[in-house]
Design an enzyme around this catalytic site. Structure first.
Site, short mmCIF file in Angstrom:
data_model
loop_
_atom_site.label_atom_id
_atom_site.label_comp_id
_atom_site.label_asym_id
_atom_site.label_seq_id
_atom_site.Cartn_x
_atom_site.Cartn_y
_atom_site.Cartn_z
N GLU A 84 0.81 -1.22 0.00
CA GLU A 84 0.00 0.00 0.00
C GLU A 84 0.84 1.27 0.00
OE1 GLU A 84 -2.87 -0.43 3.13
OE2 GLU A 84 -3.64 -2.30 2.29
N LYS A 93 -15.97 -0.92 2.50
CA LYS A 93 -15.27 -1.48 1.34
C LYS A 93 -16.34 -2.05 0.41
CE LYS A 93 -11.08 -2.92 3.80
NZ LYS A 93 -10.45 -4.07 4.51
#
Length: 440
Positions: A211, A349
């Site tokens: 990430e 999400k």
């Protein structure tokens, strides 16, 4: 306006794994969406359909999901002749077509690709940006709210080597006057952090994880937090930039013993050092007293409900307690978390639930309970920027989409920069009010 063509293919995500891409054609042209995927996934998430054929992509192929779009969804949805602007009807039809509670038949990755592409087609037909269409769908008021970016700058846990158990340490530029300035502050701190990391841990420690954060050989949370606070200080933003953590503690929970193993990456971990949830809760409180921590995600395991309620009750509302693996963007688990007072914010999400409509409803349920909502990427990301429009359209006020590094992370942040520029004085930056942005 009806759909004339639906076509799916597989492309690759940021980890080199295949993922589902969907093209939808209407009179306004071609509208494309790509679905992300996670590394540490909650066991109650909607089903991400993978081929399981170990001879190809180590079982991670998505040719079945792609075929399900092309052979099942495409003919049925085109025949149904639904208007793309009626997102709820499209998503209900997709769920009915699947017929299972967590999308195991067709696959959440197949369904979500179609759902996202339909939303883009609808925005094009209305001649509005996607964030404005999402705002219409969710019925949020104006002005638009630009989110605080939660930037994952130090990686541990399942995302990194080293013994550090907690998965993410984020910087939170909530003291900035605008999103543009927040990005600049975050980027400057990130650069300082990288050079500090190399100085302290050697050149290779500056390498980045999935990430975009650095993953040095750090042993404890304090060590990570000291590194970050030093970087914030060097950049000149002490007091303005706060810190958040995603512990992802389901990864180191020992269910049989009901204990947490902070040395879980060591195969010879000493059982006598495993700790109870009360001890872990005390650690969080000590860290929050010492460092400017404003948010803790997944502090306990997804099935350790007792621990969550205990922490919520004993920590006061000083910081945001975010449910991710606990709630998996699912209305049933969100309802349970609200009733048991387990947390006070949702990590949203879209691929955990599988359609735009259900994601919007999950956010609305959370807002109604007075919770915050943080829209999130996955560790396996793509160049698709839909979540940037979702976070603005929902007025969620906070987004987690990695460090200011790696293009699949910056794609989302750059999209929000464009949105801020486009909206001008028709938008406000959430800033320190990120937990209650919906009320701004």
């Amino acid at each position: 306006m009806p759909i004339s063509k639906i076509h799916s293919r597989y492309v690759y995500d940021s980890r080199g794994n295949p993922t589902v891409e969907v093209d939808i054609v209407t009179e306004t042209g071609l509208h494309r969406a790509i679905v992300p995927s996670g590394a540490s996934t909650g066991s109650h998430e909607a089903c991400e359909l993978r081929d399981g054929d170990k001879s190809k992509w180590a079982g991670k192929g998505v040719t079945k999901a792609v075929a399900n779009v092309n052979e099942i969804i495409a003919p049925a949805l085109i025949k149904e002749n639904l208007d793309v602007k009626d997102q709820a009807a499209v998503d209900a039809f997709l769920n009915k077509l699947d017929g299972t509670t967590n999308k195991t038949k067709i696959g959440a990755n197949a369904i979500l690709g179609v759902s996202m592409a339909v939303a883009k087609a609808a925005a094009a037909e209305k001649r509005v940006p996607l964030y404005a269409h999402i705002s219409d769908l969710s019925g949020t008021k104006k002005p638009f709210v630009l989110p605080v970016p939660f930037m994952n700058v130090v990686n541990g846990g399942s995302h990194a080597g080293g013994r550090l158990a907690f998965q993410e340490f984020m910087i939170v530029p909530s003291g900035a006057p605008s999103f543009t300035e927040a990005m600049r502050q975050g980027a400057e701190v990130y650069q300082k952090l990288k050079s500090l990391t190399k100085k302290r841990y050697g050149q290779s420690a500056g390498n980045v994880g999935d990430e975009g954060g650095v993953a040095p050989d750090i042993q404890t949370a304090e060590e990570a937090l000291d590194l970050i606070t030093d970087a914030i200080e060097e950049a000149g933003y002490t007091g303005q930039i706060k810190i958040a953590m995603d512990v992802a503690s389901s990864e180191f929970y020992k269910a049989d013993e009901k204990k947490y193993d902070l040395d879980f990456k060591n195969p010879d971990s000493d059982k006598s050092k495993w700790i109870t949830y009360e001890q872990l809760a005390d650690q969080y409180k000590q860290l929050a007293a010492k460092y400017p921590i404003v948010s803790i995600e997944d502090p306990f395991a997804e099935d350790d409900w007792e621990a969550w309620s205990y922490f919520y009750k004993t920590s006061g509302s000083d910081f945001q307690i975010v449910g991710d693996d606990l709630t998996v963007t699912n209305p049933e688990f969100i309802k349970k978390a609200i009733e048991t007072k387990a947390c006070n914010a949702l990590l949203l999400k879209v691929n955990q639930i599988g359609t735009i409509t259900e994601a919007i409803n999950a956010a609305k349920d959370s807002f109604a309970a007075g919770w915050g909502v943080m829209v999130s990427h996955r560790s396996g990301e793509t160049e698709d920027v839909t979540i940037a429009d979702i976070v603005v359209g929902l007025r969620a006020g906070q987004i987690k989409t990695g460090a200011p590094a790696r293009s699949e992370r910056l794609a989302k942040l750059n999209q929000i920069l464009r949105i801020e520029e486009e909206l001008g004085d028709k938008a406000v930056y959430a800033g320190d009010n990120f937990r209650t942005a919906i009320n701004l």
